[in-house]
Design an enzyme around this catalytic site. Structure first.
Site, mmCIF file in Angstrom:
data_model
loop_
_atom_site.group_PDB
_atom_site.id
_atom_site.type_symbol
_atom_site.label_atom_id
_atom_site.label_comp_id
_atom_site.label_asym_id
_atom_site.label_seq_id
_atom_site.Cartn_x
_atom_site.Cartn_y
_atom_site.Cartn_z
ATOM 1 N NE ARG A 172 0.063 9.659 -3.903
ATOM 2 C CZ ARG A 172 -0.732 8.706 -3.395
ATOM 3 N NH1 ARG A 172 -1.925 8.484 -3.912
ATOM 4 N NH2 ARG A 172 -0.344 8.009 -2.345
ATOM 5 C CB SER A 245 5.433 8.609 -1.129
ATOM 6 O OG SER A 245 4.736 7.624 -0.435
ATOM 7 C CD GLU A 342 3.037 11.770 -3.317
ATOM 8 O OE1 GLU A 342 2.859 10.550 -3.397
ATOM 9 O OE2 GLU A 342 2.819 12.422 -2.283
HETATM 10 P P1 FAD Z 1 0.885 21.683 0.269
HETATM 11 O O1 FAD Z 1 2.053 20.791 0.461
HETATM 12 O O2 FAD Z 1 0.885 22.984 0.961
HETATM 13 O O3 FAD Z 1 0.680 21.914 -1.288
HETATM 14 C C1 FAD Z 1 0.767 20.818 -2.186
HETATM 15 C C2 FAD Z 1 0.453 21.324 -3.596
HETATM 16 O O4 FAD Z 1 -0.912 21.738 -3.667
HETATM 17 C C3 FAD Z 1 1.279 22.566 -3.988
HETATM 18 O O5 FAD Z 1 1.478 22.508 -5.376
HETATM 19 C C4 FAD Z 1 0.352 23.714 -3.645
HETATM 20 O O6 FAD Z 1 0.617 24.884 -4.398
HETATM 21 C C5 FAD Z 1 -1.000 23.133 -3.999
HETATM 22 N N1 FAD Z 1 -2.105 23.671 -3.207
HETATM 23 C C6 FAD Z 1 -2.295 23.530 -1.872
HETATM 24 N N2 FAD Z 1 -3.471 24.101 -1.514
HETATM 25 C C7 FAD Z 1 -4.011 24.609 -2.638
HETATM 26 C C8 FAD Z 1 -5.208 25.324 -2.922
HETATM 27 N N3 FAD Z 1 -6.111 25.635 -1.971
HETATM 28 N N4 FAD Z 1 -5.442 25.721 -4.206
HETATM 29 C C9 FAD Z 1 -4.553 25.431 -5.187
HETATM 30 N N5 FAD Z 1 -3.406 24.755 -4.978
HETATM 31 C C10 FAD Z 1 -3.149 24.341 -3.721
HETATM 32 N N6 FAD Z 1 -0.396 12.028 0.212
HETATM 33 C C11 FAD Z 1 -1.218 11.068 -0.236
HETATM 34 O O7 FAD Z 1 -1.840 11.210 -1.296
HETATM 35 N N7 FAD Z 1 -1.376 9.897 0.450
HETATM 36 C C12 FAD Z 1 -0.739 9.650 1.604
HETATM 37 O O8 FAD Z 1 -0.905 8.593 2.191
HETATM 38 C C13 FAD Z 1 0.135 10.663 2.112
HETATM 39 N N8 FAD Z 1 0.818 10.462 3.261
HETATM 40 C C14 FAD Z 1 1.665 11.429 3.731
HETATM 41 C C15 FAD Z 1 2.345 11.191 4.925
HETATM 42 C C16 FAD Z 1 3.191 12.149 5.440
HETATM 43 C C17 FAD Z 1 3.926 11.869 6.736
HETATM 44 C C18 FAD Z 1 3.353 13.386 4.752
HETATM 45 C C19 FAD Z 1 4.253 14.442 5.333
HETATM 46 C C20 FAD Z 1 2.697 13.622 3.553
HETATM 47 C C21 FAD Z 1 1.833 12.642 3.031
HETATM 48 N N9 FAD Z 1 1.132 12.823 1.821
HETATM 49 C C22 FAD Z 1 0.273 11.865 1.362
HETATM 50 C C23 FAD Z 1 1.318 14.060 1.038
HETATM 51 C C24 FAD Z 1 0.425 15.239 1.532
HETATM 52 O O9 FAD Z 1 -0.056 15.004 2.809
HETATM 53 C C25 FAD Z 1 -0.756 15.486 0.591
HETATM 54 O O10 FAD Z 1 -0.322 15.714 -0.728
HETATM 55 C C26 FAD Z 1 -1.591 16.686 1.054
HETATM 56 O O11 FAD Z 1 -2.765 16.780 0.280
HETATM 57 C C27 FAD Z 1 -0.825 18.004 0.969
HETATM 58 O O12 FAD Z 1 -1.569 18.993 1.640
HETATM 59 P P2 FAD Z 1 -0.939 20.390 2.033
HETATM 60 O O13 FAD Z 1 -2.023 21.263 2.535
HETATM 61 O O14 FAD Z 1 0.209 20.174 2.940
HETATM 62 O O15 FAD Z 1 -0.447 20.898 0.614
HETATM 63 N N1 EPU Z 2 8.444 -1.600 0.388
HETATM 64 C C1 EPU Z 2 9.810 -1.845 0.371
HETATM 65 N N2 EPU Z 2 10.593 -1.155 1.251
HETATM 66 C C2 EPU Z 2 10.088 -0.265 2.132
HETATM 67 C C3 EPU Z 2 8.692 -0.011 2.142
HETATM 68 C C4 EPU Z 2 7.892 -0.691 1.244
HETATM 69 O O1 EPU Z 2 10.299 -2.651 -0.409
HETATM 70 O O2 EPU Z 2 10.879 0.319 2.891
HETATM 71 C C5 EPU Z 2 7.600 -2.301 -0.604
HETATM 72 C C6 EPU Z 2 6.903 -3.528 -0.026
HETATM 73 O O3 EPU Z 2 6.938 -4.524 -1.025
HETATM 74 C C7 EPU Z 2 5.481 -3.050 0.167
HETATM 75 C C8 EPU Z 2 5.322 -2.069 -0.971
HETATM 76 O O4 EPU Z 2 6.591 -1.447 -1.078
HETATM 77 O O5 EPU Z 2 4.563 -4.089 0.037
HETATM 78 C C9 EPU Z 2 4.256 -1.015 -0.740
HETATM 79 O O6 EPU Z 2 4.537 -0.305 0.479
HETATM 80 P P1 EPU Z 2 3.419 0.600 1.193
HETATM 81 O O7 EPU Z 2 2.199 -0.223 1.460
HETATM 82 O O8 EPU Z 2 4.050 1.309 2.330
HETATM 83 O O9 EPU Z 2 2.993 1.607 0.063
HETATM 84 P P2 EPU Z 2 3.838 2.606 -0.840
HETATM 85 O O10 EPU Z 2 3.616 2.202 -2.264
HETATM 86 O O11 EPU Z 2 5.223 2.735 -0.410
HETATM 87 C C10 EPU Z 2 1.776 4.152 -1.139
HETATM 88 C C11 EPU Z 2 1.556 5.619 -1.211
HETATM 89 C C12 EPU Z 2 1.445 6.203 0.199
HETATM 90 C C13 EPU Z 2 0.263 5.543 0.893
HETATM 91 C C14 EPU Z 2 0.516 4.050 0.953
HETATM 92 C C15 EPU Z 2 -0.663 3.293 1.555
HETATM 93 C C16 EPU Z 2 2.570 6.414 -3.264
HETATM 94 C C17 EPU Z 2 3.706 7.146 -3.875
HETATM 95 N N3 EPU Z 2 2.637 6.266 -1.943
HETATM 96 O O12 EPU Z 2 3.054 3.960 -0.534
HETATM 97 O O13 EPU Z 2 1.188 7.590 0.095
HETATM 98 O O14 EPU Z 2 0.093 6.039 2.201
HETATM 99 O O15 EPU Z 2 0.720 3.538 -0.387
HETATM 100 O O16 EPU Z 2 -1.698 3.292 0.629
HETATM 101 O O17 EPU Z 2 1.651 6.024 -3.959
HETATM 102 C C18 EPU Z 2 2.243 9.707 -0.043
HETATM 103 O O18 EPU Z 2 1.690 9.803 -1.149
HETATM 104 O O19 EPU Z 2 2.948 10.611 0.456
HETATM 105 C C19 EPU Z 2 2.049 8.474 0.717
HETATM 106 C C20 EPU Z 2 2.593 8.259 1.915
#
Ligand code: FAD
Ligand code: EPU
Length: 350
Positions: A172, A245, A342
């Site tokens: 991240r 997250s 995050e």
């Molecule tokens: P924004 O939220 O618009 O911006 C995020 C940051 O990047 C800000 O600091 C912004 O200024 C900067 N930025 C954006 N575009 C540019 C650019 N072109 N140049 C310079 N800076 C820029 N993230 C994960 O890593 N893994 C996941 O599994 C994951 N799951 C998600 C699930 C949900 C339901 C949601 C809502 C979010 C999740 N995220 C996850 C977080 C998010 O989707 C990612 O961080 C994504 O890359 C953000 O994209 P965005 O275009 O919305 O960026």
């Molecule tokens: N868990 C709990 N309670 C909950 C959910 C999860 O205790 O309500 C525990 C369980 O032990 C589970 C563990 O957390 O095994 C991990 O859960 P999960 O697989 O959902 O992953 P996470 O660590 O919660 C991370 C990323 C997600 C990504 C998933 C899958 C971060 C901060 N988050 O979540 O990214 O999608 O793994 O790889 O690293 C995001 O960055 O926005 C995001 C959604």
């Protein structure tokens, strides 16, 4: 106000941002600059209204918390072109504009017979934001596949092409996240293999593939399994405002983890990226503190996933931030572990 111009941008004054962030909190941009052609950036950024103003790039706003109105100018990229720019025997180079949808890019790459991005399906947001926090899911991070990131360096006033080695990718984290005001990402180049070993080890993937009847899965099957898992686990931001997250999983030295495991034998521990480190589950820590499914006004924690801060309707960014701080405080008091947000918090200090 719209400043009419033949230039490849539009500049709006007092623009609402509620539909430009997935928490759906209300905020207003003093100026909103929409750039269709990144080559016009130097000219657009010199416009008298916004020159020398703070600048915030927003993609889909799925990783920001707008705690108050962002000062200065919000910049959005409209370049959404996706193309294969080089074919090789065992891989291809794909280039996508900052404004393209990340998920659309993943699905398009799979349709072209390329693999690598399947575990990153359905992550919301734009291509330009993907390198910022080195998006990751289901055992894969985008940095592994980045060939180069094309940026406009505001300090140097120059367009640069930065190879993966200098992007400083970590969990991240990246060089771009550490210097948020310096780099505007205009395009990303990905090196994608034609064939590669599928990553199926993250919890749930194999079971989901079995449930799908995919005995000999290919990359598109893995993408579908990830999509199914994500739809079950995470709230849809169009239905319930959230930014995925809200906290990063804390990475700690093994000695500290050893002490915690002694106190809390059920605590899950995952490998860290470096030797001597381990990663804890922030979701588990938060759930143990009793926050899962709780709600204070319209700010709450998802009942489905303890790591997801949610807006049930009309929570302000400041209310969401206040709740997140209280959650982090209780985790620190109970476990002596510091958890950090995050998403980027705009308009307030964490
Ligand atoms: P924004 O939220 O618009 O911006 C995020 C940051 O990047 C800000 O600091 C912004 O200024 C900067 N930025 C954006 N575009 C540019 C650019 N072109 N140049 C310079 N800076 C820029 N993230 C994960 O890593 N893994 C996941 O599994 C994951 N799951 C998600 C699930 C949900 C339901 C949601 C809502 C979010 C999740 N995220 C996850 C977080 C998010 O989707 C990612 O961080 C994504 O890359 C953000 O994209 P965005 O275009 O919305 O960026
Ligand atoms: N868990 C709990 N309670 C909950 C959910 C999860 O205790 O309500 C525990 C369980 O032990 C589970 C563990 O957390 O095994 C991990 O859960 P999960 O697989 O959902 O992953 P996470 O660590 O919660 C991370 C990323 C997600 C990504 C998933 C899958 C971060 C901060 N988050 O979540 O990214 O999608 O793994 O790889 O690293 C995001 O960055 O926005 C995001 C959604």
């Amino acid at each position: 106000m719209t400043v009419p111009s033949a230039a490849p941008w539009t500049l709006l004054e007092h623009a609402p941002l509620q539909s430009l962030n997935t928490f759906h909190v209300q905020a207003t941009a003093r100026w909103l600059l929409h750039i269709a052609d990144p080559q016009a950036l130097p000219q657009a950024l010199a416009l008298p209204a916004i020159a020398d103003q703070p600048l915030l790039v927003l993609g889909s706003g799925s990783n920001v918390l707008l705690a108050s109105d962002p000062p200065g100018c919000v910049l959005c990229f409209g370049n959404r072109d996706i193309a294969i720019v080089a074919h090789h025997a065992d891989h291809a180079i794909l280039r996508a504009g900052a404004g393209a949808s990340w998920h659309a890019l993943v699905m398009w790459s799979l349709q072209q017979g390329l693999s690598g991005l399947e575990n990153l399906a359905l992550i919301p947001g734009t291509v330009g934001a993907a390198p910022i926090q080195n998006i990751g899911a289901y055992g894969v991070q985008v940095g592994e596949f980045v060939q180069a990131v094309e940026v406009y360096d505001r300090d140097l006033g120059q367009f640069l092409r930065l190879d993966r080695e200098v992007c400083g990718f970590g969990y991240r984290d990246s060089r771009f996240k550490r210097e948020p005001d310096r780099y505007l990402i205009v395009a990303v180049e990905l090196r994608l293999p034609l064939l590669h070993e599928l990553r199926l080890d993250y919890a749930g993937i194999r079971d989901e593939l079995a449930a799908m009847g995919a005995d000999m899965p290919g990359a598109p099957d893995v993408a579908q399994a990830v999509i199914n898992l994500r739809r079950r686990k995470l709230p849809d931001p169009d239905v319930l405002g959230n930014a995925g997250s809200f906290f990063k999983n804390p990475v700690l030295p093994q000695e500290q983890i050893g002490v915690l495991c002694h106190q809390f034998p059920d605590m899950p521990v995952f490998p860290g990226e470096h030797e001597g480190q381990g990663k804890l589950s922030a979701a588990w820590l938060i759930e143990q503190c009793g926050w899962k499914g709780l709600r204070e006004g319209d700010a709450g924690i998802s009942a489905d996933h303890a790591l997801v801060l949610v807006n049930h309707g009309h929570a302000s960014g400041a209310e969401l931030l206040a709740l997140a701080r209280r959650i982090a405080d209780t985790v620190r008091e109970r476990f002596a572990v510091i958890i950090e947000p995050e998403p980027r918090v705009i308009g307030a200090h964490w």
